[in-house]
Design an enzyme around this catalytic site. Sequence first.
Site, PDB file in Angstrom:
ATOM      1  N   GLY A  80       0.612  -1.412   0.155  1.00  0.00           N
ATOM      2  CA  GLY A  80      -0.018   0.026   0.113  1.00  0.00           C
ATOM      3  C   GLY A  80       0.828   1.158   0.114  1.00  0.00           C
ATOM      4  O   GLY A  80       0.280   2.268  -0.516  1.00  0.00           O
ATOM      5  N   ASN A 165      -7.699   3.799   9.724  1.00  0.00           N
ATOM      6  CA  ASN A 165      -7.514   2.239  10.099  1.00  0.00           C
ATOM      7  C   ASN A 165      -7.404   2.351  11.643  1.00  0.00           C
ATOM      8  O   ASN A 165      -7.661   1.265  12.245  1.00  0.00           O
ATOM      9  CB  ASN A 165      -5.921   2.225   9.492  1.00  0.00           C
ATOM     10  CG  ASN A 165      -4.906   3.328   9.858  1.00  0.00           C
ATOM     11  OD1 ASN A 165      -5.226   4.407   9.568  1.00  0.00           O
ATOM     12  ND2 ASN A 165      -3.845   2.987  10.568  1.00  0.00           N
ATOM     13  N   CYS A 360       1.747   6.154  22.383  1.00  0.00           N
ATOM     14  CA  CYS A 360       3.143   5.588  22.728  1.00  0.00           C
ATOM     15  C   CYS A 360       3.713   6.680  23.866  1.00  0.00           C
ATOM     16  O   CYS A 360       3.337   7.708  23.934  1.00  0.00           O
ATOM     17  CB  CYS A 360       3.932   5.476  21.370  1.00  0.00           C
ATOM     18  SG  CYS A 360       4.210   7.239  20.614  1.00  0.00           S
TER      19      CYS A 360
END
Length: 416
Positions: A80, A165, A360
């Site tokens: 992709g 996503n 994160c």
Amino acid sequence: MAASAVAPVAVPYLDCNGTTPVYDEVRAAMLPCLDASGFGNPSSGHVYGANAKRKVDNARSQVASLLECDANDVVFTSCGTEADTHAIWGAAFRAKGAFHVDVPHVVATTAEHPAVIETLKMYEQLGILKYTLAPVTSEGNADPATVAECITTSTCLVTCMHANNEVGALTDIAAVSQACRQRAEEMKLPEGQLLIHTDAAQSVGKVPVSVKAMGVDMLTVVGHKFGAPKGIAALVVVGDELHEGPKRLVPLLSGGSQERGARAGTENVPYIVGLGEAACIATEELDDYMNRTERIRSIMLADLQAACSSRGIDMIVHGPSPSDRRLPNTLSVALLGVDAKPMLSAVGADGVAASGGAACHSGTGSVSGSHVLVAMGHGGANDVLRGTMRLSVGRLTTEDEARRGVQVLVDQLASS
């Protein structure tokens, strides 16, 4: 679910937006391409090459059938990221050559995949183009009018993802295309200068995707998101004008004449065949897939809500609520007061496979959140950034597997 589907492994797998298992049918379709009669180069003129070319052509038609586009417009790529980069590179250099735009301009959104955003950053640093990121809504999708307002007289490309996503939000790409083309007409851009691209990596095989209905010039599809192996994808490039002549999309990879001259390099026949078979499965099973994954998502959400309520934990569900405005298989939630990363790490080895998909942590203890959640307005909410996790299911996920996975997470909440 097809009878030949692979049985789930012992550890519940709830990370299908990250990648999916290769389906049995896909593997079976690929294997003949590796034997003594199927290994040929599609560009060769002999019988071995002809056999390989037939397989590639058949897969191209299978992908085209799923996406409702012309088979000749399907350009196979390695991934992709390559497809997205090809769209950006090709549009920029097409604008420079065919439309004499010195520094082409690209419009994307703040929630795009890094394959788009990081490529735009790099190309701007190299002086190839300039870009603007249109803001997204608090649900994570793009507003067509807001995207269109970013178009300038130098704009050569609008690229807008179909499904996010991380949170599963769907953008109405047909509306984006219409708004952008109307804006280009109002600004009297030369006919054909503006191209529309959508990254449909997360939506193909999960919801209906029609190149024709979307009104786009280019579309990215990624095989390993719906049962094909990693290492195969495609960029749909619509129309002969973008394949031939002075206004063709400029190739990212030059060399041989493969893929109508759009992408040099010997075709990866086994993986292309695998993508075609996965597309065929998706075409046949899409309605069942949507119904099953939506039901499993609802069960996971209910189980998490009950667990959080009993423990006094506030939970935020990311993305749109209506099912027609989000992926049916994706559940992204923030458990406020919970640090999702260590929790998922603690259970990832033998408990459940899921993704933080959002937060994160740096060595200093500060929070650097997912750019998607920041774009949605959560940039100052450390509890949201720390507590977000994504559960995504697929064709092979069973209700029992999903419930076991959620229970592992609930048990970990109780012990933390």
